[in-house]
Design an enzyme around this catalytic site. Structure first.
Site: not given
Ligand code: BDP
Length: 750
Positions: A199, A392, A425, A322, A397
């Protein structure tokens, strides 16, 4: 040339001479290297002052009186003052051992400077990182004293003093005391060891791993200066999706070299670590946090890191998220996972920033935005003292707009820090002009009501709500190898605003924007006023044309660039990465029902907040579709239907961008051509993007709602199919490199 932007009065000839002198001085130091108007010097331009301000400032800055010590930070402080004063005053300011004349600037700590000691300043109130700036009589002369308890406090004070001059504030009668309200003010670099940046939209990684540790690019020092100028005191060097190699001696040596450059500027180095490192680096069979061998491995690894970097800051972790490994794989809790790292670090004073961005992409899992709360809330009190949970700002997100994350204030027995995304992003990436100061300010001022009215996120993270000592804030950096650091000039304002708000989370986004504009461009009000206005409305414009009324995640699913409201779950698309999961749009209506009759995400908020969000009448319209599924014909307080409002938001967003572009076009005479052009051309791109977003979104919602467009809304020029087919396969910063689509052979619609 860069000084064309200055419009203050002053004889043309003498101004030209001053400029030449100042430019020569600037070239000597850091950010002032050649190509002065390309944005490289950020907000530290120190351009010549003219007219009455020059007279005043020259009187108040006649000589520098440094302390005796020559530690690196002291030297850098002196160099900064010399550079700044010479640039702005057009002549070098000499140093003296004692105050010999009115207008002396005396700086240092009481420990180093007998003079400062003798002034008996009340330095206790500024702590270990703050400073005092006061106009006092010293040895019979009027002098400015910049003092702190530590070298770094004095450096921060020096930057503040220079900022006063850069923004044309009087400096002849000063009485300023400042200390950061938050202890850990960290930039998270999502930089990979192969030089790419997750990003990242400003070139490749600023860290040149192949050149380290032998070659230390001057960029590292410049970066450190810029960070210190706004009080940033920590840097995570690598991506949260971390390569284990960072923990090998090959890289630790490089990390140590970087730490050496950043140290004099008060910046500590942290590393992102994969939870599976005991297996991938340590060759153990497990990473189970309760296995003694795993605990011993982390202890040994941490001891090794501290041999390389004695003031190492600690770890940042993305676990069970993720695809990243985590304690859950071993049936352990997030607390057990965090504590194994924390215990290895505790002895050295290191911390663990443990991200709460934990969720499962299992199609049957609960509402995505509820998962982190349900995982972490029951663990309150189970985390070691040196763990800080990193939330966050929103529960999803980094969307253009989200409600605040319900975890804030919900874990009174744990340290909580805020994570913001400075890299845009989800907000148009490098070419869109979006000032995030307003977004950050909104996130900080959100009232959680966890201890009644006034329990703002700012008060959670600065420790004033529950009394934590280990307080923190992190921003995902937008910095890369581009000459202008951030991909665009205005993106620099987001780095700047993050730093200022990290120092003081109660500061005003508008004031910060104005300071940035003055330092970056000019103090001329004919420029400052319209540009600050443009910045202040810029975020709302993006929300309008991307995700209005509380919609979220309507962008293309991989690159997060461009509209994709039609993206639906499929074999390679987990539901909660798709747009339709969030919009829940159908013929009957639109929006995600998160009230008690839906997922009940509202119940994760304090009762006062929950009641407001749950009520269709009281829910703020800007979050309506986040919390409610409503008929297309549902009428808002304005009397308009949701359908009508939605359309108007898209149009308004586009219109605002068109206005911003026009505003900027009229400001050419105040800006050097290079920075003017870049910004003008990027605004053109943004207008195209806004048009694309508007048209594609309207085409899609029309196909779902089957409602007609009111006459005020021009129909999209292409059929929906064309928008679905139009795609940009490669976008900087997208991990994996797999194109999400193939562009077709037809004309380019936008
Ligand atoms: C998402 C992004 C990704 C990040 C993730 C994170 O798309 O690339 O790895 O957050 O914060 O929004 O770990």
């Amino acid at each position: 040339m860069f000084f064309r932007g200055s419009t203050e009065s002053g004889g043309r000839k003498s101004r030209a001479l001053q400029c030449i002198a100042a430019a020569a001085l600037l070239i000597v130091g850091g950010l002032g290297t050649a190509r002065a108007a390309d944005g490289h010097r950020l907000w530290l331009r120190y351009v010549p002052v003219h007219g009455r301000w020059l007279e005043r400032y020259r009187h108040a800055a006649t000589e520098l009186v440094p302390p005796g010590a020559r530690r690196p930070t002291v030297r850098d402080t002196q160099a900064e003052l010399e550079r700044g004063l010479a640039g702005m005053l057009g002549r070098a300011v000499p140093s003296a051992a004692h105050v010999t004349a009115g207008g002396a600037i005396l700086f240092g700590t009481p420990k180093d400077s007998a003079r400062i000691r003798s002034l008996r300043l009340d330095l206790a109130r500024v702590g270990s990182q703050g400073y005092l700036i006061r106009t006092l009589t010293v040895d019979g002369h009027r002098a400015t004293v910049i003092a702190g308890n530590t070298d770094i406090g004095v450096l921060y004070g020096a930057f503040r003093f220079l900022r006063l001059m850069q923004t044309r504030r009087p400096i002849s009668r000063l009485d300023i005391a400042s200390r950061p309200k938050i202890r850990f003010r960290v930039l998270d670099f999502w930089d990979n060891l192969d030089g790419t940046v997750e990003r990242g939209y400003a070139g490749s990684s600023i860290w040149k791993w192949g050149e380290l540790p032998q070659y230390l690019s001057p960029r590292y020092t410049e970066l450190a200066r810029a960070c210190a100028s706004i009080g940033i005191n920590g840097v995570v060097l690598n991506n949260v999706n971390a390569s284990p190699y960072i923990l090998t001696p090959l890289y630790l040596e490089k990390v140590a070299a970087l730490a050496g450059v950043l140290r004099p500027y008060g910046i500590r180095v942290y590393l992102s670590v994969p939870f599976s490192a005991p297996i991938t680096v340590g060759r153990l069979k497990t990473a189970d946090p309760l296995a003694p061998a795993v605990q011993a491995w982390w202890r040994k690894k941490v001891a090794e890191i501290y041999r390389y970097v004695p003031d190492f800051g600690g770890f940042l972790t993305k676990a069970d998220s993720e695809g990243e490994p985590g304690p859950e794989q071993y049936g352990r809790t997030q607390a057990q996972g965090a504590n194994v790292l924390a215990r290895a670090l505790a002895h050295y004073g290191g911390i663990v920033m443990w991200r709460t961005f934990v969720y499962s992409t299992n199609p049957h899992s609960e509402d995505r935005v509820m998962q982190a709360y349900d995982i972490f809330k029951p663990l309150d009190g189970k985390f070691d003292q040196n763990v800080i949970l990193q939330n966050k700002n929103g529960p999803l997100d980094f969307q253009p707009r989200e409600p605040f994350n319900p975890l804030f204030g919900a874990m009174p027995k744990s340290n909580e820090m805020l994570e913001l995304e400075i890299t845009k992003e989800y907000l148009g990436q490098q070419t869109s002009l979006v000032y995030l100061g307003t977004l950050f300010q909104g996130a900080l001022r959100a009232d959680t009501w966890q201890r009644g009215r006034g329990s703002t996120v700012a008060r959670v993270i600065d420790g004033s709500l529950y009394g934590e000592r280990d307080t923190g804030i992190a921003g995902v950096a937008n910095i890369g190898s581009d000459r202008n650091w951030c991909g665009s000039i205005f993106n620099q304002s987001n780095w700047y605003a993050f730093g200022r708000l990290a120092w003081n989370p109660y500061a005003s986004a508008r004031v910060i924007a104005a300071d940035w504009v003055r330092m970056t461009f000019t103090n001329n009000p004919a420029f400052v006023r319209p540009v600050v206005h443009m910045m202040m409305i810029s975020r709302e414009a993006v929300v309008d044309y991307m995700d209005p009324l509380g919609l979220a995640s309507q962008m293309e699913a991989g690159t997060h660039f461009g509209p994709g409201p039609w993206v639906h779950p499929g074999p390679h698309m987990p539901p909660d990465w798709s747009s339709t999961y969030y919009s829940r749009a159908n013929a009957a209506g639109i929006g995600f029902n998160r009230t008690a009759t839906g997922s009940d995400a509202v119940s994760q908020y304090a009762p006062h907040v929950a009641a407001k969000f749950a009520s269709l009448k009281r829910c703020p319209p800007k979050l309506l579709l986040w919390f409610h599924h409503v008929a297309w014909t549902y009428r808002l307080r304005t009397g308009r239907t949701v359908w009508d409002s939605l359309l108007r938001h898209y149009q308004r967003g586009l219109d605002t961008v068109a206005r911003m572009r026009k505003t900027w076009a009229g400001l050419a005479r105040y800006v050097d051509p290079q920075r003017f052009r870049l910004t003008a051309d990027f605004l053109t791109i943004q207008q195209h993007n806004a048009q694309w977003w508007r048209d594609a979104s309207i085409a899609y919602w029309e196909s779902i709602s089957h409602l007609p467009l009111p006459p005020a809304i021009a129909p999209p020029p292409f059929p929906l199919k064309a928008y679905e087919a139009f795609c940009i396969p490669y976008v900087a910063g997208t991990p994996g490199g797999k194109p999400p689509c193939a562009p077709d052979d037809g004309p380019v619609p936008y």
